[in-house]
Design a protein around this motif. Structure first.
Motif, PDB file in Angstrom:
ATOM      1  N   SER A 166       0.906  -1.245   0.139  1.00  0.00           N
ATOM      2  CA  SER A 166       0.009  -0.161  -0.032  1.00  0.00           C
ATOM      3  C   SER A 166       0.781   1.279  -0.004  1.00  0.00           C
ATOM      4  CB  SER A 166      -0.827  -0.079   1.086  1.00  0.00           C
ATOM      5  OG  SER A 166      -0.276  -0.045   2.468  1.00  0.00           O
ATOM      6  N   ASN A 167       2.366   1.050   0.419  1.00  0.00           N
ATOM      7  CA  ASN A 167       3.048   2.316   0.371  1.00  0.00           C
ATOM      8  C   ASN A 167       4.236   2.024  -0.363  1.00  0.00           C
ATOM      9  OD1 ASN A 167       4.924   4.457   0.773  1.00  0.00           O
ATOM     10  ND2 ASN A 167       3.832   4.765   2.866  1.00  0.00           N
ATOM     11  N   PRO A 168       4.662   2.606  -1.441  1.00  0.00           N
ATOM     12  CA  PRO A 168       5.980   2.168  -2.457  1.00  0.00           C
ATOM     13  C   PRO A 168       7.064   2.602  -1.682  1.00  0.00           C
ATOM     14  CG  PRO A 168       4.594   3.869  -3.531  1.00  0.00           C
ATOM     15  CD  PRO A 168       3.798   3.532  -2.309  1.00  0.00           C
ATOM     16  N   ASP A 169       6.801   3.381  -0.643  1.00  0.00           N
ATOM     17  CA  ASP A 169       8.106   4.061  -0.030  1.00  0.00           C
ATOM     18  C   ASP A 169       8.322   2.858   1.204  1.00  0.00           C
ATOM     19  OD1 ASP A 169       8.537   5.999  -1.833  1.00  0.00           O
ATOM     20  OD2 ASP A 169       7.178   7.033  -0.996  1.00  0.00           O
ATOM     21  N   GLN A 170       7.729   1.991   1.579  1.00  0.00           N
ATOM     22  CA  GLN A 170       7.965   1.068   2.639  1.00  0.00           C
ATOM     23  C   GLN A 170       8.868  -0.131   2.405  1.00  0.00           C
ATOM     24  OE1 GLN A 170       4.635   0.289   5.059  1.00  0.00           O
ATOM     25  NE2 GLN A 170       4.283   2.355   5.937  1.00  0.00           N
ATOM     26  N   HIS A 171       9.503  -0.848   3.425  1.00  0.00           N
ATOM     27  CA  HIS A 171       9.998  -2.010   3.299  1.00  0.00           C
ATOM     28  C   HIS A 171       8.999  -3.189   3.668  1.00  0.00           C
ATOM     29  CE1 HIS A 171      13.167  -5.179   4.595  1.00  0.00           C
ATOM     30  NE2 HIS A 171      12.611  -5.654   3.660  1.00  0.00           N
ATOM     31  N   TYR A 172       8.800  -3.965   2.646  1.00  0.00           N
ATOM     32  CA  TYR A 172       7.685  -5.026   3.109  1.00  0.00           C
ATOM     33  C   TYR A 172       8.586  -6.529   3.109  1.00  0.00           C
ATOM     34  CZ  TYR A 172       3.954  -1.964   1.884  1.00  0.00           C
ATOM     35  OH  TYR A 172       3.108  -0.992   2.048  1.00  0.00           O
ATOM     36  N   HIS A 173       8.586  -7.006   4.093  1.00  0.00           N
ATOM     37  CA  HIS A 173       9.539  -8.308   4.365  1.00  0.00           C
ATOM     38  C   HIS A 173       8.434  -9.457   4.597  1.00  0.00           C
ATOM     39  CE1 HIS A 173      12.800 -10.857   4.900  1.00  0.00           C
ATOM     40  NE2 HIS A 173      12.396 -11.239   6.128  1.00  0.00           N
ATOM     41  N   VAL A 174       8.411 -10.492   3.947  1.00  0.00           N
ATOM     42  CA  VAL A 174       7.423 -11.667   4.090  1.00  0.00           C
ATOM     43  C   VAL A 174       8.294 -12.877   4.441  1.00  0.00           C
ATOM     44  CG1 VAL A 174       5.591 -12.904   2.629  1.00  0.00           C
ATOM     45  CG2 VAL A 174       5.986 -10.689   2.308  1.00  0.00           C
ATOM     46  N   PRO A 175       8.499 -13.122   5.670  1.00  0.00           N
ATOM     47  CA  PRO A 175       9.279 -14.434   6.202  1.00  0.00           C
ATOM     48  C   PRO A 175       8.096 -15.575   5.877  1.00  0.00           C
ATOM     49  CG  PRO A 175       9.281 -12.728   7.910  1.00  0.00           C
ATOM     50  CD  PRO A 175       8.220 -12.285   6.602  1.00  0.00           C
ATOM     51  N   VAL A 210       8.615 -22.716   7.390  1.00  0.00           N
ATOM     52  CA  VAL A 210       7.776 -23.779   6.763  1.00  0.00           C
ATOM     53  C   VAL A 210       8.563 -25.353   7.334  1.00  0.00           C
ATOM     54  CG1 VAL A 210       9.428 -24.059   4.879  1.00  0.00           C
ATOM     55  CG2 VAL A 210       7.037 -24.724   4.483  1.00  0.00           C
ATOM     56  N   SER A 211       7.739 -26.419   7.180  1.00  0.00           N
ATOM     57  CA  SER A 211       8.041 -27.570   7.316  1.00  0.00           C
ATOM     58  C   SER A 211       7.164 -28.562   6.309  1.00  0.00           C
ATOM     59  CB  SER A 211       7.598 -28.218   8.787  1.00  0.00           C
ATOM     60  OG  SER A 211       6.373 -28.605   8.732  1.00  0.00           O
ATOM     61  N   PRO A 212       7.315 -29.768   6.007  1.00  0.00           N
ATOM     62  CA  PRO A 212       6.753 -30.704   5.103  1.00  0.00           C
ATOM     63  C   PRO A 212       5.081 -30.488   5.309  1.00  0.00           C
ATOM     64  CG  PRO A 212       8.717 -31.573   5.755  1.00  0.00           C
ATOM     65  CD  PRO A 212       8.358 -30.581   6.562  1.00  0.00           C
ATOM     66  N   PHE A 213       4.718 -30.324   6.579  1.00  0.00           N
ATOM     67  CA  PHE A 213       3.287 -30.340   6.753  1.00  0.00           C
ATOM     68  C   PHE A 213       2.619 -29.079   7.561  1.00  0.00           C
ATOM     69  CE2 PHE A 213       5.724 -34.225   7.457  1.00  0.00           C
ATOM     70  CZ  PHE A 213       5.056 -35.064   6.425  1.00  0.00           C
ATOM     71  N   GLY A 214       3.298 -28.062   7.592  1.00  0.00           N
ATOM     72  CA  GLY A 214       2.599 -26.676   7.906  1.00  0.00           C
ATOM     73  C   GLY A 214       3.722 -25.368   7.565  1.00  0.00           C
ATOM     74  N   TYR A 215       2.987 -24.282   7.665  1.00  0.00           N
ATOM     75  CA  TYR A 215       3.879 -23.192   7.482  1.00  0.00           C
ATOM     76  C   TYR A 215       3.190 -22.045   8.410  1.00  0.00           C
ATOM     77  CZ  TYR A 215       0.387 -21.699   4.227  1.00  0.00           C
ATOM     78  OH  TYR A 215      -1.000 -21.195   3.566  1.00  0.00           O
ATOM     79  N   SER A 216       4.081 -20.709   8.406  1.00  0.00           N
ATOM     80  CA  SER A 216       3.391 -19.553   9.214  1.00  0.00           C
ATOM     81  C   SER A 216       4.465 -18.608   8.389  1.00  0.00           C
ATOM     82  CB  SER A 216       3.960 -19.582  10.570  1.00  0.00           C
ATOM     83  OG  SER A 216       3.508 -18.476  11.082  1.00  0.00           O
ATOM     84  N   THR A 217       3.462 -17.372   8.445  1.00  0.00           N
ATOM     85  CA  THR A 217       4.009 -16.299   7.486  1.00  0.00           C
ATOM     86  C   THR A 217       3.449 -14.794   8.527  1.00  0.00           C
ATOM     87  OG1 THR A 217       4.435 -15.143   5.747  1.00  0.00           O
ATOM     88  CG2 THR A 217       2.293 -15.872   5.890  1.00  0.00           C
ATOM     89  N   TYR A 218       4.181 -13.843   8.001  1.00  0.00           N
ATOM     90  CA  TYR A 218       3.889 -12.604   8.774  1.00  0.00           C
ATOM     91  C   TYR A 218       4.450 -11.492   8.230  1.00  0.00           C
ATOM     92  CZ  TYR A 218       8.402 -13.401  10.963  1.00  0.00           C
ATOM     93  OH  TYR A 218       9.868 -13.601  11.265  1.00  0.00           O
ATOM     94  N   ARG A 219       4.123 -10.224   8.425  1.00  0.00           N
ATOM     95  CA  ARG A 219       4.991  -9.024   7.775  1.00  0.00           C
ATOM     96  C   ARG A 219       5.950  -8.821   8.790  1.00  0.00           C
ATOM     97  NH1 ARG A 219       3.411  -2.804   6.134  1.00  0.00           N
ATOM     98  NH2 ARG A 219       5.482  -2.440   5.708  1.00  0.00           N
ATOM     99  N   GLY A 220       7.217  -9.092   8.413  1.00  0.00           N
ATOM    100  CA  GLY A 220       8.593  -8.911   8.990  1.00  0.00           C
ATOM    101  C   GLY A 220       8.905  -7.549   8.921  1.00  0.00           C
ATOM    102  N   SER A 221      10.173  -7.102   9.388  1.00  0.00           N
ATOM    103  CA  SER A 221      10.888  -5.991   9.232  1.00  0.00           C
ATOM    104  C   SER A 221      12.038  -5.936   8.564  1.00  0.00           C
ATOM    105  CB  SER A 221      11.005  -5.362  10.699  1.00  0.00           C
ATOM    106  OG  SER A 221      11.689  -6.267  11.574  1.00  0.00           O
TER     107      SER A 221
END
Length: 118
Positions: free
Chosen positions: A95-104, A107-118
């Motif tokens: 939403s803001n082209p001047d920000q840093h977006y980090h998407v970590p 993951v494992s073979p059976f599940g994952y998690s993600t969030y907006r990092g820094s």
């Protein structure tokens, strides 16, 4: 509208306790539900990409999707097909082209998690 921000990612293999080296990732722009391929990258030894996925004039307001090829990664890692996940899609909005977006991705073979990092 483009800016000075950047988009980065980082993939950690939580099943084996190390960065996900050699994992393929595809970045898509999402417009009216249709995907347009923007870039293909492979993670380095630290589970990161050698350069931002988007930066400078290439980063624009809008929806994007990262597709992490985790099934291929785990099959190549241990030589078996014993993985539940294949492609992990993560759709998000810049939403803001001047920000840093980090998407970590954790993951494992059976599940994952993600969030907006820094």
């Amino acid at each position: 509208m483009s800016g000075t921000g950047r988009l980065t990612t980082h993939v950690l293999d939580t099943a084996n306790g190390h960065p996900a080296r050699g994992l393929d990732i595809d970045l898509y722009r999402v417009v009216d539900g249709a995907l347009t391929h923007v870039r293909h990258v492979t993670t380095n030894d630290d589970g990161r990409c050698d350069a931002p996925l988007l930066s400078g004039a290439d980063i624009n307001v809008g929806a994007y999707e990262l597709q992490f090829q985790v099934g291929e990664y785990f099959r190549e890692l241990d030589g078996t097909a014993a993985t539940f996940l294949d492609v992990v899609p993560v759709r998000f909005v810049l939403s803001n082209p001047d920000q840093h977006y980090h998407v970590p991705l954790l993951v494992s073979p059976f599940g994952y998690s993600t969030y907006r990092g820094s």
